[in-house]
Design a protein around this motif. Structure first.
Motif, PDB file in Angstrom:
ATOM      1  N   ARG A   1       0.831  -1.209   0.000  1.00 40.15           N
ATOM      2  CA  ARG A   1       0.000   0.000   0.000  1.00 40.15           C
ATOM      3  C   ARG A   1       0.863   1.257   0.000  1.00 40.15           C
ATOM      4  O   ARG A   1       0.497   2.264  -0.631  1.00 40.15           O
ATOM      5  CB  ARG A   1      -0.936   0.001   1.212  1.00 40.15           C
ATOM      6  CG  ARG A   1      -1.858   1.205   1.191  1.00 40.15           C
ATOM      7  CD  ARG A   1      -3.010   1.101   2.141  1.00 40.15           C
ATOM      8  NE  ARG A   1      -3.931   2.178   1.856  1.00 40.15           N
ATOM      9  CZ  ARG A   1      -4.917   2.125   0.976  1.00 40.15           C
ATOM     10  NH1 ARG A   1      -5.119   1.012   0.309  1.00 40.15           N
ATOM     11  NH2 ARG A   1      -5.693   3.149   0.756  1.00 40.15           N
TER      12      ARG A   1
ATOM     13  N   GLN B   1     -11.650   5.641   0.736  1.00 41.96           N
ATOM     14  CA  GLN B   1     -10.461   4.932   1.208  1.00 41.96           C
ATOM     15  C   GLN B   1     -10.823   3.994   2.357  1.00 41.96           C
ATOM     16  O   GLN B   1     -11.710   4.295   3.162  1.00 41.96           O
ATOM     17  CB  GLN B   1      -9.398   5.937   1.648  1.00 41.96           C
ATOM     18  CG  GLN B   1      -8.837   6.762   0.502  1.00 41.96           C
ATOM     19  CD  GLN B   1      -8.201   5.881  -0.568  1.00 41.96           C
ATOM     20  OE1 GLN B   1      -7.291   5.116  -0.285  1.00 41.96           O
ATOM     21  NE2 GLN B   1      -8.687   6.001  -1.787  1.00 41.96           N
TER      22      GLN B   1
ATOM     23  N   GLU C   1      -6.988  -1.903   5.305  1.00 41.98           N
ATOM     24  CA  GLU C   1      -6.256  -1.032   4.389  1.00 41.98           C
ATOM     25  C   GLU C   1      -5.076  -1.706   3.709  1.00 41.98           C
ATOM     26  O   GLU C   1      -4.600  -1.218   2.678  1.00 41.98           O
ATOM     27  CB  GLU C   1      -5.777   0.242   5.117  1.00 41.98           C
ATOM     28  CG  GLU C   1      -4.550   0.070   5.993  1.00 41.98           C
ATOM     29  CD  GLU C   1      -4.842  -0.490   7.377  1.00 41.98           C
ATOM     30  OE1 GLU C   1      -3.975  -0.369   8.250  1.00 41.98           O
ATOM     31  OE2 GLU C   1      -5.936  -1.059   7.590  1.00 41.98           O
TER      32      GLU C   1
END
Length: 270
Positions: free
Chosen positions: A8, A31, A37
């Motif tokens: 990421r 997001q 994430e």
């Protein structure tokens, strides 16, 4: 920084927004929250504000990712789209509302154990591949729920899936993957990605987790690096940032760009 965090950190796959002046079509991204994430790049929505006069052809550029998406008005229509070696165009009609999950490279096969190679260069129905997740989308998501609410519901579902997993990560593969990101895709995949793996072993791992060979994936990373630089027609002529990632002349760059984007850089950045 773990190997998943590194992906990421280094890689931000871009899909071009709808062109200015087309106010009747909305593209949005949300997001991901902490906890998902390192697996999800974003949740996205593509919808119309009103019925269009002409059917819309939506272009998806090569981004190295796998997406799960569904018809917001009828969640029983849910699909998965794998890695694409070139741009893809979808006829989506005069009125539409799609919501999707864009998984970071290698994330979906890691989570669900699906061979990414079987998904490459196509979209297909999700139900035969992931029946439980497909059924959850059908039964838990509603047409009257806002995109923000659906993103929260998807996040909670994915957190549950992640928390139940015990991940067996092949560090050699992830080191190779992260080196491609660090080098912006500009490297010799036959000599620079050893990491204790033979070329055959590395290709097998890339096929399973990414859906293509290390070289083909590196070419997409190079292309995405250009998009992340947010060039204009003028800056491309002046700075020639494509030289930095191994394109030896303008014609070479334009040919590759058109393969991944569908139009020339001059058309894309005007």
């Amino acid at each position: 920084m773990t190997v998943l965090q590194t992906i990421r950190h280094y890689y931000k796959p871009i899909q071009p927004a709808i062109k200015v002046g087309n106010e009747l079509i909305i593209y949005r991204e949300i997001q991901p929250e902490k906890g998902v994430e390192n697996f999800i790049y974003c949740f996205w929505q593509l919808r119309t504000e009103a019925i269009l006069e002409e059917p819309f052809l939506y272009r998806v550029v090569s981004d190295g990712c796998i997406d799960i998406f569904f018809n917001h008005k009828n969640p029983t229509e849910n699909y998965v789209m794998g890695f694409c070696r070139k741009y893809t165009e979808f006829p989506v009609g005069n009125e539409f509302d799609y919501i999707g999950i864009r998984f970071l490279p290698a994330a979906l096969p890691l989570l669900f154990g699906i061979d990414a190679k079987t998904l490459s260069n196509q979209d297909q129905e999700l139900k035969p591949l992931l029946p439980n997740f497909s059924n959850w989308i059908e039964t838990e998501l509603r047409a009257n729920q806002r995109f923000e609410i659906i993103a929260v519901l998807l996040t909670h579902k994915l957190k549950t899936i992640i928390e139940r997993q015990t991940f067996d990560l092949d560090i050699r593969f992830y080191n190779s993957l992260n080196l491609i990101f660090e080098k912006k895709g500009y490297l010799n995949t036959e000599t620079d990605l050893s990491n204790g793996l033979s070329s055959r072993q590395l290709r097998r791992l890339f096929n399973f987790y990414i859906g293509t060979s290390p070289k083909a994936f590196s070419n997409v990373v190079r292309f995405q690096h250009i998009l992340n630089a947010k060039p204009t027609r003028h800056s491309l002529k002046e700075s020639k940032c494509y030289y930095e990632v191994g394109f030896y002349d303008q014609a070479h760059f334009i040919k590759h760009f058109k393969t991944f984007y569908g139009v020339t850089p001059s058309e894309a950045f005007r």
